[in-house]
Design a protein around this motif. Structure first.
Motif, PDB file in Angstrom:
ATOM      1  N   GLU A  86       0.772  -1.313  -0.058  1.00 22.67           N
ATOM      2  CA  GLU A  86       0.090   0.056   0.039  1.00 22.67           C
ATOM      3  C   GLU A  86       0.925   1.041   0.113  1.00 22.67           C
ATOM      4  O   GLU A  86       1.838   1.438   0.767  1.00 22.67           O
ATOM      5  CB  GLU A  86      -1.028   0.077   1.057  1.00 22.67           C
ATOM      6  CG  GLU A  86      -1.925   1.222   1.310  1.00 22.67           C
ATOM      7  CD  GLU A  86      -3.226   0.690   0.565  1.00 22.67           C
ATOM      8  OE1 GLU A  86      -3.565   1.304  -0.330  1.00 22.67           O
ATOM      9  OE2 GLU A  86      -3.634  -0.508   0.734  1.00 22.67           O
ATOM     10  N   ASN A  87       0.857   2.163  -0.927  1.00 24.19           N
ATOM     11  CA  ASN A  87       1.286   3.315  -1.011  1.00 24.19           C
ATOM     12  C   ASN A  87       0.848   4.600  -0.245  1.00 24.19           C
ATOM     13  O   ASN A  87      -0.386   4.746  -0.168  1.00 24.19           O
ATOM     14  CB  ASN A  87       1.632   3.752  -2.620  1.00 24.19           C
ATOM     15  CG  ASN A  87       2.545   2.623  -3.188  1.00 24.19           C
ATOM     16  OD1 ASN A  87       3.609   2.225  -2.753  1.00 24.19           O
ATOM     17  ND2 ASN A  87       2.024   2.552  -4.510  1.00 24.19           N
ATOM     18  N   GLY A  88       1.418   5.591   0.228  1.00 23.15           N
ATOM     19  CA  GLY A  88       0.865   6.767   0.639  1.00 23.15           C
ATOM     20  C   GLY A  88       2.088   7.928   0.806  1.00 23.15           C
ATOM     21  O   GLY A  88       2.967   7.747   0.104  1.00 23.15           O
ATOM     22  N   CYS A  89       1.557   8.879   1.628  1.00 22.92           N
ATOM     23  CA  CYS A  89       2.719  10.021   1.826  1.00 22.92           C
ATOM     24  C   CYS A  89       3.162  10.144   3.318  1.00 22.92           C
ATOM     25  O   CYS A  89       4.127  10.693   3.430  1.00 22.92           O
ATOM     26  CB  CYS A  89       2.021  11.429   1.478  1.00 22.92           C
ATOM     27  SG  CYS A  89       0.325  11.550   2.180  1.00 22.92           S
ATOM     28  N   ALA A  90       2.583   9.166   4.180  1.00 23.15           N
ATOM     29  CA  ALA A  90       3.060   9.369   5.434  1.00 23.15           C
ATOM     30  C   ALA A  90       2.660   8.061   6.441  1.00 23.15           C
ATOM     31  O   ALA A  90       1.421   7.696   6.099  1.00 23.15           O
ATOM     32  CB  ALA A  90       2.672  10.668   6.018  1.00 23.15           C
ATOM     33  N   VAL A  91       3.337   7.774   7.069  1.00 23.05           N
ATOM     34  CA  VAL A  91       2.998   6.574   8.173  1.00 23.05           C
ATOM     35  C   VAL A  91       2.675   7.407   9.365  1.00 23.05           C
ATOM     36  O   VAL A  91       3.577   8.071   9.961  1.00 23.05           O
ATOM     37  CB  VAL A  91       4.077   5.548   8.441  1.00 23.05           C
ATOM     38  CG1 VAL A  91       3.689   4.607   9.631  1.00 23.05           C
ATOM     39  CG2 VAL A  91       4.241   4.641   7.194  1.00 23.05           C
ATOM     40  N   LEU A  92       1.507   7.320   9.791  1.00 24.99           N
ATOM     41  CA  LEU A  92       1.087   8.022  11.183  1.00 24.99           C
ATOM     42  C   LEU A  92       1.164   7.033  12.278  1.00 24.99           C
ATOM     43  O   LEU A  92       0.758   7.736  13.506  1.00 24.99           O
ATOM     44  CB  LEU A  92      -0.460   8.510  10.954  1.00 24.99           C
ATOM     45  CG  LEU A  92      -0.625   9.607   9.667  1.00 24.99           C
ATOM     46  CD1 LEU A  92      -1.813   9.912   9.646  1.00 24.99           C
ATOM     47  CD2 LEU A  92       0.338  10.797   9.893  1.00 24.99           C
ATOM     48  N   GLY A  93       1.845   6.049  12.295  1.00 29.27           N
ATOM     49  CA  GLY A  93       2.220   5.015  13.470  1.00 29.27           C
ATOM     50  C   GLY A  93       1.317   3.756  13.297  1.00 29.27           C
ATOM     51  O   GLY A  93       0.762   3.379  12.019  1.00 29.27           O
ATOM     52  N   PHE A  94       1.589   2.979  14.047  1.00 30.73           N
ATOM     53  CA  PHE A  94       1.075   1.632  14.349  1.00 30.73           C
ATOM     54  C   PHE A  94       0.563   1.119  15.535  1.00 30.73           C
ATOM     55  O   PHE A  94       1.322   1.541  16.378  1.00 30.73           O
ATOM     56  CB  PHE A  94       1.952   0.621  13.335  1.00 30.73           C
ATOM     57  CG  PHE A  94       3.079  -0.002  14.074  1.00 30.73           C
ATOM     58  CD1 PHE A  94       3.195  -1.155  15.040  1.00 30.73           C
ATOM     59  CD2 PHE A  94       4.425   0.753  14.123  1.00 30.73           C
ATOM     60  CE1 PHE A  94       4.350  -1.397  15.831  1.00 30.73           C
ATOM     61  CE2 PHE A  94       5.527   0.474  14.878  1.00 30.73           C
ATOM     62  CZ  PHE A  94       5.472  -0.672  15.570  1.00 30.73           C
ATOM     63  N   ILE A  95      -0.440  -0.088  15.663  1.00 32.88           N
ATOM     64  CA  ILE A  95      -0.525  -0.387  16.873  1.00 32.88           C
ATOM     65  C   ILE A  95      -0.533  -2.004  16.678  1.00 32.88           C
ATOM     66  O   ILE A  95      -0.885  -2.608  15.673  1.00 32.88           O
ATOM     67  CB  ILE A  95      -2.048  -0.335  17.427  1.00 32.88           C
ATOM     68  CG1 ILE A  95      -3.159  -0.415  16.420  1.00 32.88           C
ATOM     69  CG2 ILE A  95      -1.988   1.532  17.581  1.00 32.88           C
ATOM     70  CD1 ILE A  95      -4.498  -0.341  16.911  1.00 32.88           C
ATOM     71  N   VAL A  96      -0.331  -2.700  17.967  1.00 30.34           N
ATOM     72  CA  VAL A  96      -0.617  -4.053  17.835  1.00 30.34           C
ATOM     73  C   VAL A  96      -1.653  -4.511  18.686  1.00 30.34           C
ATOM     74  O   VAL A  96      -1.626  -4.271  20.033  1.00 30.34           O
ATOM     75  CB  VAL A  96       0.713  -4.943  18.304  1.00 30.34           C
ATOM     76  CG1 VAL A  96       0.794  -6.253  18.473  1.00 30.34           C
ATOM     77  CG2 VAL A  96       1.898  -4.502  17.406  1.00 30.34           C
ATOM     78  N   LEU A  97      -2.761  -5.016  18.269  1.00 31.66           N
ATOM     79  CA  LEU A  97      -3.674  -5.345  19.083  1.00 31.66           C
ATOM     80  C   LEU A  97      -4.807  -6.505  18.322  1.00 31.66           C
ATOM     81  O   LEU A  97      -4.724  -6.491  17.197  1.00 31.66           O
ATOM     82  CB  LEU A  97      -4.727  -4.133  19.296  1.00 31.66           C
ATOM     83  CG  LEU A  97      -6.020  -3.835  20.052  1.00 31.66           C
ATOM     84  CD1 LEU A  97      -5.528  -4.326  21.691  1.00 31.66           C
ATOM     85  CD2 LEU A  97      -6.722  -2.861  19.909  1.00 31.66           C
ATOM     86  N   ALA A  98      -5.342  -7.197  19.458  1.00 30.44           N
ATOM     87  CA  ALA A  98      -6.211  -8.233  18.895  1.00 30.44           C
ATOM     88  C   ALA A  98      -5.445  -9.168  17.741  1.00 30.44           C
ATOM     89  O   ALA A  98      -6.403  -9.698  16.941  1.00 30.44           O
ATOM     90  CB  ALA A  98      -7.308  -7.716  18.538  1.00 30.44           C
ATOM     91  N   GLY A  99      -4.178  -9.599  18.065  1.00 29.08           N
ATOM     92  CA  GLY A  99      -3.415 -10.340  16.993  1.00 29.08           C
ATOM     93  C   GLY A  99      -3.396  -9.776  15.510  1.00 29.08           C
ATOM     94  O   GLY A  99      -3.004 -10.290  14.650  1.00 29.08           O
ATOM     95  N   TRP A 100      -3.290  -8.374  15.586  1.00 29.23           N
ATOM     96  CA  TRP A 100      -3.128  -7.869  14.260  1.00 29.23           C
ATOM     97  C   TRP A 100      -1.986  -6.553  14.678  1.00 29.23           C
ATOM     98  O   TRP A 100      -2.080  -5.980  15.460  1.00 29.23           O
ATOM     99  CB  TRP A 100      -4.248  -7.085  13.581  1.00 29.23           C
ATOM    100  CG  TRP A 100      -5.373  -7.994  13.269  1.00 29.23           C
ATOM    101  CD1 TRP A 100      -6.635  -8.560  14.032  1.00 29.23           C
ATOM    102  CD2 TRP A 100      -5.730  -8.600  11.945  1.00 29.23           C
ATOM    103  NE1 TRP A 100      -7.401  -9.265  13.315  1.00 29.23           N
ATOM    104  CE2 TRP A 100      -6.886  -9.318  11.998  1.00 29.23           C
ATOM    105  CE3 TRP A 100      -4.938  -8.369  10.845  1.00 29.23           C
ATOM    106  CZ2 TRP A 100      -7.304 -10.057  10.903  1.00 29.23           C
ATOM    107  CZ3 TRP A 100      -5.339  -9.311   9.659  1.00 29.23           C
ATOM    108  CH2 TRP A 100      -6.795  -9.878   9.837  1.00 29.23           C
ATOM    109  N   VAL A 101      -1.351  -6.575  13.336  1.00 30.54           N
ATOM    110  CA  VAL A 101      -0.376  -5.277  13.183  1.00 30.54           C
ATOM    111  C   VAL A 101      -1.223  -4.325  12.429  1.00 30.54           C
ATOM    112  O   VAL A 101      -1.473  -4.760  11.164  1.00 30.54           O
ATOM    113  CB  VAL A 101       1.037  -5.550  12.712  1.00 30.54           C
ATOM    114  CG1 VAL A 101       1.601  -4.120  12.333  1.00 30.54           C
ATOM    115  CG2 VAL A 101       1.812  -6.459  13.419  1.00 30.54           C
TER     116      VAL A 101
END
Length: 599
Positions: A86-101
């Motif tokens: 997936e392309n974009g112009c900024a990563v605004l962060g990430f979380i690890v929750l409920a077995g997902w990144v």
């Protein structure tokens, strides 16, 4: 006052725009290809597919590339290959929750504001969550609450109401903190972004703010260009709609709490690499005590209640934090020189339900003053509805100016000069000096910090912005007379009407020159406006008739949009704007359909 030189702020821009690509490889690796505009090279980071931890030096791959396209070609040609991306112009962060990144990716933005030095503020217009399951995670153990929390988070509205700036800290009043410091209260993606920021990777994940940010380029009456920016930063410490986030909470923050700022700047007349600036900050928010509303019947009649056994410790914590945000102890060393004035717009008449809230508020402020050492905290009661009914719209505005005049003069605003590192590049880092500092903050409130607060704060800002412009030697005087008014001309002058435009122009037969500007009008207005804070001593009509409408019209439109945005986020509906806003502007006929403000 002695000027202080600050450290370098901002970053030299090396790319025109940022690029990011989130990649899931065929073997399940989660790779981030990051090309921020503030750095010359493309960096590769990884999120561990089993732990969800950020890996700064991924194994078995090149970690740095000259540009984004080369990085994509490299990973596309690897035996592991790209499964999804997936392309974009900024990563605004990430979380690890409920077995997902879950990675928050900004796909497109709108440049809403350009600050001195060319620093661009971007409003997120399209964002998405890129979700990849953790490897080896037993999803059967995920609770319903975890699933609910994940869905709530990923469904949270981002687009159109959040903004960021990659090259300058906008978490606090201009010109911002030096990196990596920032004001945590207004950063909405702190949880998502901390893995980057703790590792010193601020370039790769910009800080996200909820609220309003717009700027405009204007010219004064002499044709001198200048800039104006208007910011509203919403606090994240008591989020939610008004039925969930009224008054103060356990972390001593208020519902619908907003920091507002108005910035003006113009190029120095003597140095191309210098910019003169001024900024003014005010606050607005719900009443900072424990209170709420009970719906009494099916009709929706509401009754305000105030906590009876409130010790007001949280109120004191709120004001202590508020003061500390604006006082630099290393610089001033004395917090007692900074005042906080609460402009209370609640109904105060006997029999009104808001009277209970107003009385509780004043009691809370008195208690807070006792709990905080050297606290200069005041409440100024200005019943907006009662004054409008008794004095009319123009009288209410004048009454507000008279009520806050001493505080406005005492508090003042920030002003100084920026020294650009490079006038040729944009954005440009800069150093700056202050020649005066704001010595306090005015905080406006009604019950929920909605329509009354928006209207009153606009008129409370008008005297300050005119003084900011006077400080920058910006000429906002109208060049033409109001329709139907004639002025006495000096000897040797004549007024004629232009056949093409229908406008009056003036002939000076003494010097054989012409001008669009009425000479007597200019003389009279200059005498009036040469005095500091002159607007506090005149009627509203004087401002309307003598000040160019371009700036005030544009700002009033911004207050309308900003009021709608804040009301929508807090209540789910647009603000009820008031026709009273027309008192200062001359030509805003499209505001005539708005009803009186009631919240």
């Amino acid at each position: 006052q002695s000027a202080k030189m600050a450290t370098m702020r901002g970053h030299q821009g090396l790319k025109t725009s940022s690029q990011v690509t989130v990649v899931e490889s065929k073997s399940g690796r989660i790779l981030l290809i990051l090309s921020p505009c503030t750095l010359s090279k493309t960096r590769i980071l990884e999120i561990d597919k089993t732990t969800g931890l950020l890996v700064l030096q991924p194994k078995d791959c090149v970690q740095e590339f000259p540009n984004h396209n080369e990085a994509l070609e490299y990973f596309g040609g690897m035996s592991d290959g790209i499964k999804t991306s997936e392309n974009g112009c900024a990563v605004l962060g990430f979380i690890v929750l409920a077995g997902w990144v879950s990675i928050l990716l900004c796909k497109s933005t709108r440049i809403s504001s350009t600050l001195p030095g060319g620093h661009e503020v971007q409003v997120v217009t399209n964002s998405t969550w890129f979700r990849i399951p953790l490897s080896g995670y037993d999803r059967s153990k995920v609770s319903r609450d975890e699933e609910k929390n994940l869905n709530t988070l990923t469904e949270f509205a981002i687009d159109g109401v959040h903004f960021y700036c990659e090259t300058l800290d906008v978490s606090c009043p201009f010109p911002g903190h030096s990196s990596p410091d920032y004001c945590r209260e207004f950063v909405w993606n702190e949880w998502h972004g901390l893995p980057f920021w703790k590792a010193g990777m601020q370039h790769y994940c910009p800080k996200l703010f909820q609220g309003f940010a717009e700027s405009m380029e204007l010219k004064d009456s002499r044709g001198q260009p200048y800039g104006c920016a208007h910011f509203c930063r919403r606090s994240r410490l008591h989020p939610g709609t008004r039925y969930l986030a009224r008054g103060i909470n356990a972390v001593a923050s208020c519902g619908n709490e907003i920091e507002c700022e108005l910035i003006f700047w113009r190029a120095s007349k003597t140095n191309k690499t210098e910019i003169d600036f001024s900024s003014y900050v005010w606050r607005r928010g719900s009443v900072p005590i424990w209170w709420g509303v009970d719906i009494k019947n099916t009709v929706g009649e509401a009754a305000i209640w105030v906590k009876k056994d409130d010790s007001y410790e949280h109120t004191a914590r709120y004001f202590r934090r508020l003061r500390s945000q604006y006082v630099d102890k290393k610089e001033s060393g004395d917090e007692s020189n900074f005042s906080v004035t609460c402009v209370n717009l609640l109904r105060c008449a006997p029999g009104r339900s808001e009277l209970t809230l107003s009385e509780g508020f004043q009691k809370g402020v008195r208690s807070a003053n006792k709990m905080i050492s050297n606290m200069d905290l005041r409440v100024l009661n200005f019943d907006w509805h009662a004054n409008t009914k008794a004095l009319g719209e123009a009288g209410t505005i004048k009454g507000l100016w008279m009520s806050i005049r001493n505080m406005l003069k005492e508090v003042g605003f920030n002003s100084g000069a920026l020294k650009l590192e490079s006038a040729a590049s944009s954005p440009s880092a800069f150093t700056f000096t202050f020649d005066q500092k704001q010595k306090g903050v005015l905080r406006y409130n009604c019950a929920d910090s909605l329509d009354r607060t928006n209207v009153a704060s606009f008129f409370g800002v008008v005297p300050v912005l005119l003084e900011q412009c006077r400080k920058l030697d910006l000429d906002l005087v109208k060049q033409s007379l109001p329709e139907g008014i004639q002025a006495d001309l000096p000897d040797g002058w004549e007024a004629r009407k232009d056949k093409v435009t229908g406008k009056l122009f003036y002939i000076d037969h003494n010097t054989k020159t012409t001008t669009w500007e009425c000479p007597q009008l200019r003389k009279d207005r200059n005498e009036m406006m040469s005095q500091p804070w002159w607007v506090l001593d005149v009627e509203v009509a004087n401002v309307r008739d003598n000040i160019s409408t371009e700036l005030l019209t544009s700002l009033m439109e911004q207050f309308k949009v900003e009021g709608d945005l804040n009301a929508m986020l807090y209540t789910g509906s647009r603000a009820m704007h008031s026709s009273i806003l027309q008192q200062v502007s001359f030509v805003l006929l499209f505001f005539s359909f708005f009803a009186c403000s009631l919240d």
